[in-house]
Design a protein around this motif. Structure first.
Motif, PDB file in Angstrom:
ATOM      1  N   UNK A 101       0.821  -1.203   0.000  1.00  0.00           N
ATOM      2  CA  UNK A 101       0.000   0.000   0.000  1.00  0.00           C
ATOM      3  C   UNK A 101       0.860   1.259   0.000  1.00  0.00           C
ATOM      4  N   UNK A 102       1.835   1.313   0.920  1.00  0.00           N
ATOM      5  CA  UNK A 102       2.695   2.487   1.028  1.00  0.00           C
ATOM      6  C   UNK A 102       4.158   2.062   1.064  1.00  0.00           C
ATOM      7  N   UNK A 103       4.961   2.631   0.185  1.00  0.00           N
ATOM      8  CA  UNK A 103       6.407   2.518   0.294  1.00  0.00           C
ATOM      9  C   UNK A 103       6.904   3.856   0.818  1.00  0.00           C
ATOM     10  N   UNK A 104       7.431   3.840   2.026  1.00  0.00           N
ATOM     11  CA  UNK A 104       7.855   5.067   2.693  1.00  0.00           C
ATOM     12  C   UNK A 104       9.356   5.242   2.482  1.00  0.00           C
ATOM     13  N   UNK A 105       9.728   6.333   1.837  1.00  0.00           N
ATOM     14  CA  UNK A 105      11.135   6.626   1.563  1.00  0.00           C
ATOM     15  C   UNK A 105      11.669   7.473   2.709  1.00  0.00           C
ATOM     16  N   UNK A 106      12.450   6.859   3.578  1.00  0.00           N
ATOM     17  CA  UNK A 106      12.991   7.560   4.737  1.00  0.00           C
ATOM     18  C   UNK A 106      12.437   6.996   6.028  1.00  0.00           C
ATOM     19  N   UNK A 107      13.335   6.568   6.907  1.00  0.00           N
ATOM     20  CA  UNK A 107      12.916   5.939   8.158  1.00  0.00           C
ATOM     21  C   UNK A 107      13.168   6.785   9.375  1.00  0.00           C
ATOM     22  N   UNK A 108      13.038   8.112   9.243  1.00  0.00           N
ATOM     23  CA  UNK A 108      13.092   8.990  10.407  1.00  0.00           C
ATOM     24  C   UNK A 108      11.754   8.985  11.126  1.00  0.00           C
ATOM     25  N   UNK A 109      11.569   9.877  12.100  1.00  0.00           N
ATOM     26  CA  UNK A 109      10.299   9.899  12.845  1.00  0.00           C
ATOM     27  C   UNK A 109       9.064  10.045  11.967  1.00  0.00           C
ATOM     28  N   UNK A 161       2.674  -1.293   4.885  1.00  0.00           N
ATOM     29  CA  UNK A 161       3.666  -0.252   4.650  1.00  0.00           C
ATOM     30  C   UNK A 161       5.060  -0.859   4.743  1.00  0.00           C
ATOM     31  N   UNK A 162       5.926  -0.452   3.834  1.00  0.00           N
ATOM     32  CA  UNK A 162       7.328  -0.852   3.835  1.00  0.00           C
ATOM     33  C   UNK A 162       8.165   0.419   3.865  1.00  0.00           C
ATOM     34  N   UNK A 163       9.204   0.435   4.697  1.00  0.00           N
ATOM     35  CA  UNK A 163      10.073   1.602   4.831  1.00  0.00           C
ATOM     36  C   UNK A 163      11.407   1.316   4.155  1.00  0.00           C
ATOM     37  N   UNK A 164      11.848   2.226   3.307  1.00  0.00           N
ATOM     38  CA  UNK A 164      13.168   2.125   2.678  1.00  0.00           C
ATOM     39  C   UNK A 164      14.103   3.093   3.382  1.00  0.00           C
ATOM     40  N   UNK A 165      15.060   2.569   4.134  1.00  0.00           N
ATOM     41  CA  UNK A 165      15.995   3.394   4.904  1.00  0.00           C
ATOM     42  C   UNK A 165      17.353   2.714   4.948  1.00  0.00           C
ATOM     43  N   UNK A 166      18.331   3.223   4.198  1.00  0.00           N
ATOM     44  CA  UNK A 166      19.637   2.562   4.157  1.00  0.00           C
ATOM     45  C   UNK A 166      20.497   2.797   5.399  1.00  0.00           C
ATOM     46  N   UNK A 167      20.189   3.820   6.207  1.00  0.00           N
ATOM     47  CA  UNK A 167      21.004   4.106   7.387  1.00  0.00           C
ATOM     48  C   UNK A 167      20.632   3.172   8.542  1.00  0.00           C
ATOM     49  N   UNK A 206       1.096   1.037  -4.126  1.00  0.00           N
ATOM     50  CA  UNK A 206      -0.020   1.899  -4.525  1.00  0.00           C
ATOM     51  C   UNK A 206       0.364   3.366  -4.409  1.00  0.00           C
ATOM     52  N   UNK A 207       1.103   3.709  -3.352  1.00  0.00           N
ATOM     53  CA  UNK A 207       1.522   5.099  -3.146  1.00  0.00           C
ATOM     54  C   UNK A 207       2.943   5.117  -2.602  1.00  0.00           C
ATOM     55  N   UNK A 208       3.693   6.119  -3.027  1.00  0.00           N
ATOM     56  CA  UNK A 208       5.025   6.367  -2.489  1.00  0.00           C
ATOM     57  C   UNK A 208       4.928   7.552  -1.530  1.00  0.00           C
TER      58      UNK A 208
END
Length: 342
Positions: free
Chosen positions: A3-11, A27-33, A134-136
């Motif tokens: 449903x949601x790919x979240x770019x950035x895993x900050x607050x 929801x999936x979070x993309x955060x390389x740090x 579905x949404x970024x």
């Protein structure tokens, strides 16, 4: 499909993912740090942010904050106002991030250690980092590459001097249960109690100078910190003001600092990020993502109005040195402003 790919895993990104999971969305979070991620910020949560975290089921360790105190940097005189709706919280940025990450993990949110450098929108989905969603959601910070790729970034007014934030921690017992804001001629210093033996000091300024030189412009505060060892190195952020054309473009939505930022003067950044994350999830879950722009404007209205007014006053040579005296002479107005933000 995600449903949601979240770019950035900050607050902001983690709060969005947590809210989505609680709403029954994937929801999936993309955060390389690696977690936890540190950042230069004042580390004071307003009461509204504390309540928002509680609603997300996030438990954060910290030190209660009972209000705000404005002080003249040289004389130490000023005004204070206590929160009417319960305490805020002084909390290390790393502790906040770790608590959000734990809650996301408890809810089964996947955090992938991958960067998102490119994405492709279609009529019904977005493709990025080998995933289809579905949404970024762009939660990639103050200088959001996603926002720039969408053409939503607006250049800053060249007539307005850019402002920056610097932060360092000192090993000293807090001397107040309030966040102190020390006002000098060209900068502000925020002192946040964080632990029985720790305070955070954040300086907001347009001047480029080392932290120690910045601190010397606040004699009362510098005297308080004399002899206290620095616990952390200096971190910086800025320019702070980021203008954004819109928060929605196609199937991409912006949240947190990526959605636009005015200034840290009123300390509302995390409150607005959490409120806008909740609004974003609500709009997507209802199948009306296009309504998020209006919802974001509602969620950030008090922040934009009060911060804008205070920042404008700060930048007027004839008015800047009257901010603290005005707060002292009009304590009811000062209390009302503080509690509107709280």
């Amino acid at each position: 499909m995600i449903d949601l790919l979240v770019v950035g895993g900050g607050p902001a990104g983690l709060a969005t993912a947590i809210g989505a999971a609680r709403a029954g969305l994937e929801a999936v979070v993309a955060e390389p740090r690696p977690s936890p991620v540190d950042k230069a910020c004042g580390e004071g949560l307003m009461p509204s942010a504390v309540r928002a975290l509680e609603q997300l089921g996030v438990s954060v360790p910290g030190r209660p904050i009972h209000g705000i105190r404005y002080l003249d940097a040289t004389t130490g005189r000023g005004a204070e106002a206590e929160f009417r709706t319960g305490p805020g919280l002084g909390v290390r940025r790393t502790a906040l991030h770790a608590a959000l990450a734990r809650r996301a993990d408890d809810l089964g949110v996947r955090v992938l250690p991958v960067p998102v450098r490119e994405f492709r929108q279609g009529a019904f989905s977005v493709r990025a980092a080998g995933l289809t969603c579905r949404h970024l959601v762009a939660a990639d910070g103050l200088h959001s590459p996603t926002r720039r790729a969408l053409g939503l970034h607006q250049p800053a007014d060249p007539a307005a001097p850019p402002r920056y934030g610097l932060r360092r921690h000192y090993a000293v017992a807090p001397w107040s249960e309030l966040v102190e804001v020390h006002w000098s001629a060209r900068a502000e210093a925020y002192v946040t109690p964080l632990a029985p033996d720790l305070v955070g000091v954040a300086v907001l300024t347009s001047d480029r100078a080392p932290f120690e030189e910045q601190l010397s412009r606040f004699p009362v505060l510098a005297a308080r910190l004399a002899g206290a060892p620095a616990r952390t190195p200096v971190r910086g952020a800025g320019p702070l003001h980021q203008q954004v054309r819109a928060r929605v473009r196609g199937r991409v939505l912006l949240v947190g600092d990526a959605a636009g930022y005015l200034d840290a003067l009123t300390g509302e950044g995390l409150s607005v990020a959490l409120a806008s994350a909740e609004a974003l999830v609500r709009c997507v879950a209802a199948g009306r993502p296009q309504e998020y722009e209006r919802a974001w404007r509602r969620a950030s209205r008090s922040y934009r109005w009060l911060t804008g007014a205070l920042l404008w006053t700060r930048q007027q040579p004839l008015l800047a040195d009257r901010i603290v005296p005005a707060a002292a002479c009009l304590p009811g107005v000062f209390r009302a402003g503080v509690n509107l933000l709280a």
